[in-house]
Write a protein that holds these residues in place. Structure first.
Motif, PDB file in Angstrom:
ATOM      1  N   LEU B   6     -48.650  95.710 151.588  1.00 17.06           N
ATOM      2  CA  LEU B   6     -49.334  96.874 152.155  1.00 17.06           C
ATOM      3  C   LEU B   6     -50.627  96.400 152.820  1.00 17.06           C
ATOM      4  O   LEU B   6     -51.649  96.211 152.164  1.00 17.06           O
ATOM      5  CB  LEU B   6     -49.616  97.898 151.048  1.00 17.06           C
ATOM      6  CG  LEU B   6     -50.301  99.205 151.468  1.00 17.06           C
ATOM      7  CD1 LEU B   6     -49.525  99.912 152.570  1.00 17.06           C
ATOM      8  CD2 LEU B   6     -50.469 100.133 150.271  1.00 17.06           C
ATOM      9  N   PRO B  11     -54.008 103.731 152.576  1.00 11.33           N
ATOM     10  CA  PRO B  11     -54.177 103.088 151.274  1.00 11.33           C
ATOM     11  C   PRO B  11     -53.878 101.596 151.346  1.00 11.33           C
ATOM     12  O   PRO B  11     -53.032 101.178 152.138  1.00 11.33           O
ATOM     13  CB  PRO B  11     -53.169 103.802 150.374  1.00 11.33           C
ATOM     14  CG  PRO B  11     -52.674 104.988 151.128  1.00 11.33           C
ATOM     15  CD  PRO B  11     -52.964 104.754 152.550  1.00 11.33           C
ATOM     16  N   SER B  12     -54.564 100.841 150.504  1.00 11.43           N
ATOM     17  CA  SER B  12     -54.386  99.395 150.481  1.00 11.43           C
ATOM     18  C   SER B  12     -53.796  98.978 149.133  1.00 11.43           C
ATOM     19  O   SER B  12     -53.535  99.820 148.271  1.00 11.43           O
ATOM     20  CB  SER B  12     -55.732  98.724 150.723  1.00 11.43           C
ATOM     21  OG  SER B  12     -56.613  99.038 149.660  1.00 11.43           O
ATOM     22  N   VAL B  14     -53.156  97.809 145.404  1.00 11.64           N
ATOM     23  CA  VAL B  14     -53.842  98.021 144.126  1.00 11.64           C
ATOM     24  C   VAL B  14     -53.337  96.947 143.157  1.00 11.64           C
ATOM     25  O   VAL B  14     -52.127  96.767 143.020  1.00 11.64           O
ATOM     26  CB  VAL B  14     -53.541  99.428 143.562  1.00 11.64           C
ATOM     27  CG1 VAL B  14     -54.228  99.641 142.227  1.00 11.64           C
ATOM     28  CG2 VAL B  14     -53.970 100.505 144.558  1.00 11.64           C
ATOM     29  N   LEU B  19     -53.152  99.246 138.122  1.00 11.59           N
ATOM     30  CA  LEU B  19     -52.066 100.231 138.022  1.00 11.59           C
ATOM     31  C   LEU B  19     -51.673 100.441 136.564  1.00 11.59           C
ATOM     32  O   LEU B  19     -51.450 101.570 136.123  1.00 11.59           O
ATOM     33  CB  LEU B  19     -50.853  99.764 138.839  1.00 11.59           C
ATOM     34  CG  LEU B  19     -51.023  99.816 140.366  1.00 11.59           C
ATOM     35  CD1 LEU B  19     -49.888  99.066 141.052  1.00 11.59           C
ATOM     36  CD2 LEU B  19     -51.078 101.265 140.867  1.00 11.59           C
ATOM     37  N   LEU B  20     -51.609  99.349 135.823  1.00 11.61           N
ATOM     38  CA  LEU B  20     -51.192  99.467 134.415  1.00 11.61           C
ATOM     39  C   LEU B  20     -52.294 100.106 133.568  1.00 11.61           C
ATOM     40  O   LEU B  20     -52.010 100.839 132.621  1.00 11.61           O
ATOM     41  CB  LEU B  20     -50.794  98.095 133.870  1.00 11.61           C
ATOM     42  CG  LEU B  20     -49.483  97.570 134.483  1.00 11.61           C
ATOM     43  CD1 LEU B  20     -49.201  96.155 134.024  1.00 11.61           C
ATOM     44  CD2 LEU B  20     -48.313  98.484 134.118  1.00 11.61           C
ATOM     45  N   GLN B 189     -59.539 104.297 148.273  1.00 12.56           N
ATOM     46  CA  GLN B 189     -58.288 103.629 148.650  1.00 12.56           C
ATOM     47  C   GLN B 189     -58.431 102.528 149.686  1.00 12.56           C
ATOM     48  O   GLN B 189     -57.468 102.166 150.337  1.00 12.56           O
ATOM     49  CB  GLN B 189     -57.290 104.681 149.150  1.00 12.56           C
ATOM     50  CG  GLN B 189     -57.512 105.184 150.571  1.00 12.56           C
ATOM     51  CD  GLN B 189     -58.566 106.262 150.686  1.00 12.56           C
ATOM     52  OE1 GLN B 189     -59.395 106.421 149.817  1.00 12.56           O
ATOM     53  NE2 GLN B 189     -58.564 106.995 151.773  1.00 12.56           N
ATOM     54  N   PRO B 195     -55.752 103.684 144.396  1.00 20.33           N
ATOM     55  CA  PRO B 195     -55.063 104.701 145.189  1.00 20.33           C
ATOM     56  C   PRO B 195     -56.074 105.724 145.726  1.00 20.33           C
ATOM     57  O   PRO B 195     -57.199 105.807 145.210  1.00 20.33           O
ATOM     58  CB  PRO B 195     -54.125 105.372 144.177  1.00 20.33           C
ATOM     59  CG  PRO B 195     -54.068 104.464 142.996  1.00 20.33           C
ATOM     60  CD  PRO B 195     -55.387 103.740 142.974  1.00 20.33           C
TER      61      PRO B 195
END
Lengths: 381, 381
Positions: B6, B11-12, B14, B19-20, B189, B195
């Motif tokens: 991405l 948005p770029s 993450v 994320l986790l 983002q 996000p």
């Protein structure tokens, strides 16, 4: 080991499946891949709102969509009726004030539902009212309003009916179209089983006509702009991509269960919770309790702040206390969203354990017994 | 197997770690646990903004904080200077218009930086200007503005300087306090590796004085209200809990790398990307390119829409095309956020592969060679 149970009236529990869906690598929103998800989300939202009308989606907390339903509908100086029976009803009045509209405030005792006839009277006295702002579930008191009856009254007037369904949507029954609700506003972090960060507004034809003529300054929460983007299956500003992806998952779960069964699940769990606290002599704070959240009056001598702190920090069960003048006097336990009968059983038993520690005298185990008996009576499985 | 990259300007990407972190069970925001995180986030934001002032946090896309910097600062009829050199500069003018302020629009050719002297001239002509609205990195053109010089000019006037740093913050150098920026606005983002769904505003003492006297209608993006809550380490409305938890993780990563090294990483990767495209005869769209995003003019005969579609759908590399009058004529590749030298190598090679497919003639491999050579020259590791 302490397991955590988030039973506060928002944010509420999010299914692990949804959390993991949102943990997948982020992708761009101006793609077919995202647009397909957004189109499905739109259908799912219509189903949950029980509406044929478009549902606007904002990256904000629920208050954002509430703001839009004032700033996109009213012009400065316009008259609106607002119903205040708690913290969130009050927000309608504050919003009207912030945007220069004249709020005719109908004050209701905390814990009581508004009598629809008083709205009828006010509408007859003030023929030029543009909108009536009410709250489906007043989170601060756990009280349900009779939106169906209010809808009957407002529908034949020139005013539109705007309902704050932030806490109620997906928990307490709401038939947006059938009940003549012109704008229903909701948020992601209640019965939609998501973290906070998304707000929604279902908007009727009658409301769009009112919006056409409104002259208040706004931008981000401008409903017309949001609708123009939605018509192209898009959002006016960068959407909260991960939350929308999670929303798709939650809406799929609701569709699979069916909205009728979702409402019944909330009704069963709320009835069970009410039986539990009443079995040990506690009183409900609301005379017309909602299913989304149960507000309970604490016994004399039990410190509500200590209760909420202890049940959360020592037992891992998060509930909410009271706000403003009922601070320290009530606790609020939610049944909203990703909660089933066993959450109610857990909640009932935790309430007993903490009340016992805080010196309240009662027949130990009898609240949980009543909760279970009520669930069995209702055939919950 | 197709791996996804991405590389669009938001948005770029993450980090999986973030994320986790956000996928962990949701917990309530009115708890010490959340407040501790929020306090650390506040310190982290001050570091990234390079400011001693409080940084407001909103649940919204970046536009929300932009809106607040207009509606909380200007009263209807107030004069403001806005600089338009692309899509996002234009938003300042639209916001002023939406809230009844008079925008004196300084139009700059797309791809050119505003000449700070022209702002000086305008401020001398209009002594009653309340605020100057500019863009650090104009995402639509990949152009950097000289905020330091503009700050020098605005600081001795009665006006405040408001900078849209949504795309720039954490990518291109911004010393909010030292450069006399009164309000710097950002979003989650871009280079903050999250996000979309959070917006920020760093607000100076001078700006707070302007805000004190402003009379525009607002509510959700009211800076005064946001500040009053922040003083209690809280947000005015339900915060986007999971995104703030993710933000803590991202800010920790930035602190560990140090902001100076983060800026250098973006500078190195952007220089490498520019070398790559120039090596095969392409031209940069901007005469003062930003490090956050590189806008590249496509060769005659190459269809920009096909380029963006092909590189994404067939190669798994998401870049952005051009907007408005440069639609189909440029592509934009971001270096922002969670991107290192190997993302640039990937981007360079993917651009070559797609251009080759679309019939452009060049020495195959030479763009990527130039990218790698530039990275080695700069000692990137």
């Amino acid at each position: 080991m302490k397991k955590e149970f988030l039973l506060a009236p928002g944010p509420s529990q999010v299914p692990a499946e949804t959390l993991l869906e949102m943990a997948k690598p982020v992708f761009h929103h101006r793609t077919k891949r995202f647009q397909n998800i957004f189109a499905e989300v739109q259908e799912g939202l219509k189903y949950v709102f029980q509406t044929k009308n478009p549902v606007l989606v904002f990256a904000s907390s629920g208050t954002g969509a509430m703001e839009g339903s004032v700033s996109s509908v009213l012009s400065p100086g316009d008259k609106a009726i607002t119903v205040t029976g708690g913290k969130f009803g009050q927000r309608w009045k504050n919003l009207c004030k912030a945007f220069g509209a004249e709020a005719i405030e109908l004050t209701v005792e905390w814990g009581k539902s508004v009598d629809p006839e008083t709205i009828k009277d006010l509408l007859q006295q003030h023929k030029d009212v543009k909108a009536v702002y009410v709250t489906l579930v007043e989170t601060s008191t756990g009280t349900l309003a009779d939106i169906r009856k209010i809808g009957e009254i407002v529908k034949d007037t020139g005013a539109i009916l705007v309902v704050d369904a932030v806490s109620g949507l997906g928990a307490d029954k709401l038939l947006t179209d059938e009940w003549n609700v012109d704008i229903a506003v909701a948020g992601s972090q209640k019965a939609l089983m998501l973290p906070p960060g998304l707000a929604f507004a279902a908007v009727s034809e009658k409301a769009w006509k009112a919006i056409e003529n409104a002259k208040t300054s706004n931008f981000y929460f401008n409903y017309k702009k949001a609708k123009a983007s939605l018509d192209k299956n898009d959002t006016a500003f960068t959407p909260a991509v991960t939350l929308i992806i999670g929303l798709k998952k939650s809406l799929d779960m609701i569709k699979e269960e069916t909205i009728e069964k979702v409402w019944k699940r909330h009704a069963d769990n709320a009835a069970s919770m009410r039986s539990a606290v009443e079995a040990i002599g506690l009183k409900l704070f609301s005379s017309n309790p909602a299913n989304a959240v149960t507000a309970v009056v604490l016994p004399e001598g039990v410190d509500g702040l200590a209760f909420v702190k202890k049940i959360r920090d020592e037992y891992g069960v998060t509930m909410a206390g009271g706000q403003d003048h009922v601070k320290g006097k009530i606790f609020r336990v939610a049944q909203m969203g990703y909660a089933n009968q066993f959450d109610t059983v857990v909640a009932s038993s935790a309430v007993e354990m903490v009340l016992s520690e805080l010196g309240y005298k009662f027949d130990k185990g009898s609240a949980t017994k009543a909760a279970v008996a009520e669930l069995i009576k209702r055939g919950v499985k």
